[in-house]
Design a protein around this motif. Structure first.
Motif, PDB file in Angstrom:
ATOM      1  N   ALA A  23      15.084 100.147  74.878  1.00  5.28           N
ATOM      2  CA  ALA A  23      14.221 100.242  73.698  1.00  5.28           C
ATOM      3  C   ALA A  23      13.085  99.234  73.775  1.00  5.28           C
ATOM      4  O   ALA A  23      11.936  99.542  73.434  1.00  5.28           O
ATOM      5  N   LEU A  24      13.392  98.026  74.231  1.00  5.26           N
ATOM      6  CA  LEU A  24      12.358  97.002  74.376  1.00  5.26           C
ATOM      7  C   LEU A  24      11.314  97.418  75.400  1.00  5.26           C
ATOM      8  O   LEU A  24      10.105  97.234  75.176  1.00  5.26           O
ATOM      9  N   PHE A  29       5.665  99.452  76.395  1.00  7.81           N
ATOM     10  CA  PHE A  29       4.713 100.400  76.971  1.00  7.81           C
ATOM     11  C   PHE A  29       4.083 101.331  75.942  1.00  7.81           C
ATOM     12  O   PHE A  29       2.981 101.840  76.156  1.00  7.81           O
ATOM     13  N   VAL A  30       4.770 101.588  74.823  1.00  4.93           N
ATOM     14  CA  VAL A  30       4.240 102.465  73.770  1.00  4.93           C
ATOM     15  C   VAL A  30       4.403 101.747  72.432  1.00  4.93           C
ATOM     16  O   VAL A  30       5.325 102.021  71.673  1.00  4.93           O
ATOM     17  N   PRO A  31       3.503 100.803  72.101  1.00  9.29           N
ATOM     18  CA  PRO A  31       3.697  99.975  70.908  1.00  9.29           C
ATOM     19  C   PRO A  31       3.657 100.751  69.591  1.00  9.29           C
ATOM     20  O   PRO A  31       4.304 100.365  68.627  1.00  9.29           O
ATOM     21  N   GLY A  32       2.951 101.839  69.542  1.00 10.18           N
ATOM     22  CA  GLY A  32       2.852 102.611  68.306  1.00 10.18           C
ATOM     23  C   GLY A  32       4.156 103.268  67.895  1.00 10.18           C
ATOM     24  O   GLY A  32       4.348 103.623  66.729  1.00 10.18           O
ATOM     25  N   ILE A  33       5.060 103.417  68.831  1.00 11.67           N
ATOM     26  CA  ILE A  33       6.317 104.095  68.523  1.00 11.67           C
ATOM     27  C   ILE A  33       7.192 103.267  67.590  1.00 11.67           C
ATOM     28  O   ILE A  33       7.939 103.801  66.780  1.00 11.67           O
ATOM     29  N   LEU A  34       7.071 101.951  67.647  1.00 14.41           N
ATOM     30  CA  LEU A  34       7.861 101.082  66.769  1.00 14.41           C
ATOM     31  C   LEU A  34       7.456 101.287  65.314  1.00 14.41           C
ATOM     32  O   LEU A  34       8.317 101.390  64.436  1.00 14.41           O
ATOM     33  N   ALA A  35       6.167 101.376  65.056  1.00  8.51           N
ATOM     34  CA  ALA A  35       5.685 101.617  63.691  1.00  8.51           C
ATOM     35  C   ALA A  35       6.169 102.970  63.188  1.00  8.51           C
ATOM     36  O   ALA A  35       6.566 103.109  62.024  1.00  8.51           O
ATOM     37  N   LEU A  36       6.150 103.962  64.048  1.00  9.90           N
ATOM     38  CA  LEU A  36       6.619 105.295  63.672  1.00  9.90           C
ATOM     39  C   LEU A  36       8.109 105.281  63.341  1.00  9.90           C
ATOM     40  O   LEU A  36       8.543 105.850  62.333  1.00  9.90           O
ATOM     41  N   VAL A  37       8.898 104.605  64.166  1.00  7.36           N
ATOM     42  CA  VAL A  37      10.347 104.551  63.942  1.00  7.36           C
ATOM     43  C   VAL A  37      10.665 103.818  62.646  1.00  7.36           C
ATOM     44  O   VAL A  37      11.505 104.262  61.854  1.00  7.36           O
ATOM     45  N   VAL A  38       9.990 102.694  62.398  1.00  6.12           N
ATOM     46  CA  VAL A  38      10.239 101.934  61.173  1.00  6.12           C
ATOM     47  C   VAL A  38       9.831 102.744  59.948  1.00  6.12           C
ATOM     48  O   VAL A  38      10.543 102.757  58.940  1.00  6.12           O
ATOM     49  N   ALA A  39       8.713 103.430  60.014  1.00  4.24           N
ATOM     50  CA  ALA A  39       8.268 104.261  58.890  1.00  4.24           C
ATOM     51  C   ALA A  39       9.264 105.383  58.607  1.00  4.24           C
ATOM     52  O   ALA A  39       9.591 105.653  57.445  1.00  4.24           O
TER      53      ALA A  39
END
Length: 73
Positions: A23-24, A29-39
């Motif tokens: 996951a790290l 490599f895809v930083p935007g995915i963290l914001a999507l997952v948290v949202a």
């Protein structure tokens, strides 16, 4: 191959560590995915927060009424 699978996924602790490292790497490599997952997580959990808060308040109120609240010595 079985040896590697057992090494990385053999115990629950190893499995979770492997999952966390993967996951790290994905987040690096895809930083935007963290914001999507948290949202998405907040959107999924939000409807449960209201009833959970009500239940928590009721439990605290009953404990206080029955004398099970915090006691100072």
């Amino acid at each position: 191959m079985e040896q590697w699978i057992r090494f990385f996924l053999g115990t629950p602790r190893r499995f979770l560590t492997t999952l966390a490292v993967l996951a790290l790497v994905v987040v690096v490599f895809v930083p935007g995915i963290l914001a999507l997952v948290v949202a998405q997580l907040i959107a999924a959990v939000a409807p449960l927060l209201g009833p959970a808060l009500v239940i928590f308040i009721i439990i605290v109120a009953f404990r206080t009424m029955l004398g099970g609240g915090r006691r100072r010595h």
